[in-house]
Scaffold this motif. Structure first.
Motif, PDB file in Angstrom:
ATOM      1  N   PHE A  36       0.818  -1.207   0.000  1.00 28.56           N
ATOM      2  CA  PHE A  36       0.000   0.000   0.000  1.00 28.56           C
ATOM      3  C   PHE A  36       0.853   1.258   0.000  1.00 28.56           C
ATOM      4  CE2 PHE A  36      -3.641  -2.582   0.709  1.00 28.56           C
ATOM      5  CZ  PHE A  36      -4.697  -1.810   0.273  1.00 28.56           C
ATOM      6  N   LEU A  39       2.024   2.484  -3.432  1.00 30.73           N
ATOM      7  CA  LEU A  39       1.046   3.101  -4.328  1.00 30.73           C
ATOM      8  C   LEU A  39       1.135   4.629  -4.329  1.00 30.73           C
ATOM      9  CD1 LEU A  39      -2.084   0.904  -3.580  1.00 30.73           C
ATOM     10  CD2 LEU A  39      -0.660   0.864  -5.616  1.00 30.73           C
ATOM     11  N   GLY A  40       1.657   5.206  -3.267  1.00 29.14           N
ATOM     12  CA  GLY A  40       1.753   6.658  -3.174  1.00 29.14           C
ATOM     13  C   GLY A  40       2.920   7.198  -3.971  1.00 29.14           C
ATOM     14  N   SER A  45       0.153  11.336  -0.477  1.00 30.49           N
ATOM     15  CA  SER A  45      -0.561  10.129  -0.912  1.00 30.49           C
ATOM     16  C   SER A  45      -0.057   8.897  -0.173  1.00 30.49           C
ATOM     17  CB  SER A  45      -0.431   9.946  -2.422  1.00 30.49           C
ATOM     18  OG  SER A  45       0.913   9.765  -2.793  1.00 30.49           O
ATOM     19  N   TYR A  46       1.251   8.850   0.125  1.00 36.12           N
ATOM     20  CA  TYR A  46       1.780   7.747   0.937  1.00 36.12           C
ATOM     21  C   TYR A  46       1.120   7.719   2.307  1.00 36.12           C
ATOM     22  CZ  TYR A  46       4.912   5.636   4.354  1.00 36.12           C
ATOM     23  OH  TYR A  46       5.411   4.913   5.405  1.00 36.12           O
ATOM     24  N   TRP A  48      -1.872   8.959   3.150  1.00 36.97           N
ATOM     25  CA  TRP A  48      -3.271   8.560   3.046  1.00 36.97           C
ATOM     26  C   TRP A  48      -3.420   7.075   2.763  1.00 36.97           C
ATOM     27  CZ3 TRP A  48      -6.834  10.900   5.357  1.00 36.97           C
ATOM     28  CH2 TRP A  48      -6.859  12.283   5.456  1.00 36.97           C
ATOM     29  N   TRP A  49      -2.558   6.514   1.920  1.00 41.67           N
ATOM     30  CA  TRP A  49      -2.591   5.066   1.689  1.00 41.67           C
ATOM     31  C   TRP A  49      -2.264   4.302   2.966  1.00 41.67           C
ATOM     32  CZ3 TRP A  49      -5.007   2.649  -1.906  1.00 41.67           C
ATOM     33  CH2 TRP A  49      -5.140   3.192  -3.174  1.00 41.67           C
ATOM     34  N   THR A  50      -1.337   4.824   3.743  1.00 40.28           N
ATOM     35  CA  THR A  50      -0.979   4.162   4.995  1.00 40.28           C
ATOM     36  C   THR A  50      -2.110   4.248   6.009  1.00 40.28           C
ATOM     37  OG1 THR A  50       1.338   4.697   4.584  1.00 40.28           O
ATOM     38  CG2 THR A  50       0.756   4.071   6.811  1.00 40.28           C
ATOM     39  N   GLY A  52      -5.328   4.445   5.318  1.00 40.21           N
ATOM     40  CA  GLY A  52      -6.346   3.495   4.863  1.00 40.21           C
ATOM     41  C   GLY A  52      -5.959   2.052   5.135  1.00 40.21           C
ATOM     42  N   ALA A  53      -4.699   1.723   4.899  1.00 42.37           N
ATOM     43  CA  ALA A  53      -4.234   0.365   5.169  1.00 42.37           C
ATOM     44  C   ALA A  53      -4.259   0.062   6.660  1.00 42.37           C
ATOM     45  CB  ALA A  53      -2.818   0.185   4.609  1.00 42.37           C
TER      46      ALA A  53
END
Length: 104
Positions: A36, A39-40, A45-46, A48-50, A52-53
């Motif tokens: 995840f 993906l950033g 974005s890294y 936010w992905w973290t 969410g994960a």
């Protein structure tokens, strides 16, 4: 005095947590966060992905603790806490250096 009885009661955990499931939960969650996090394309974005994960991993940890293996749940919870702490450290570091909040 009472020779047929044990000297005191023995209490045992009905589902003990061992090192193997904890390590497998740590390893699986580490792979989860690496996938995840990759993906950033930037810090925002890294992060936010973290986030969410981490929310998904905590939900899985709750389900595992209630219905599955508690050792794996502990590994998932510890790894997700560490990964989220690392991401928020970099967000805070960027915020204090540039005075720009990267999550907006």
């Amino acid at each position: 005095m009472f020779t047929g009885l044990p000297p005191r009661p023995v209490y045992r955990e009905p589902h003990p947590v061992s090192a193997g499931p904890v390590l497998s939960g740590l390893a699986a969650t580490t792979v989860w966060f690496v996938l995840f996090g990759s993906l950033g394309d930037g810090l925002g974005s890294y992060a936010w992905w973290t986030i969410g994960a981490a929310l998904a991993a905590w939900a899985v940890a709750v389900v595992l603790a209630l219905l599955g293996d508690r050792g794996v749940a502990v590994g998932v919870a510890v790894a997700s806490g560490v990964a989220l702490s690392i991401a928020m450290f970099f967000v805070t570091l960027h915020w204090t250096v540039t005075l720009d909040w990267p999550l907006w």
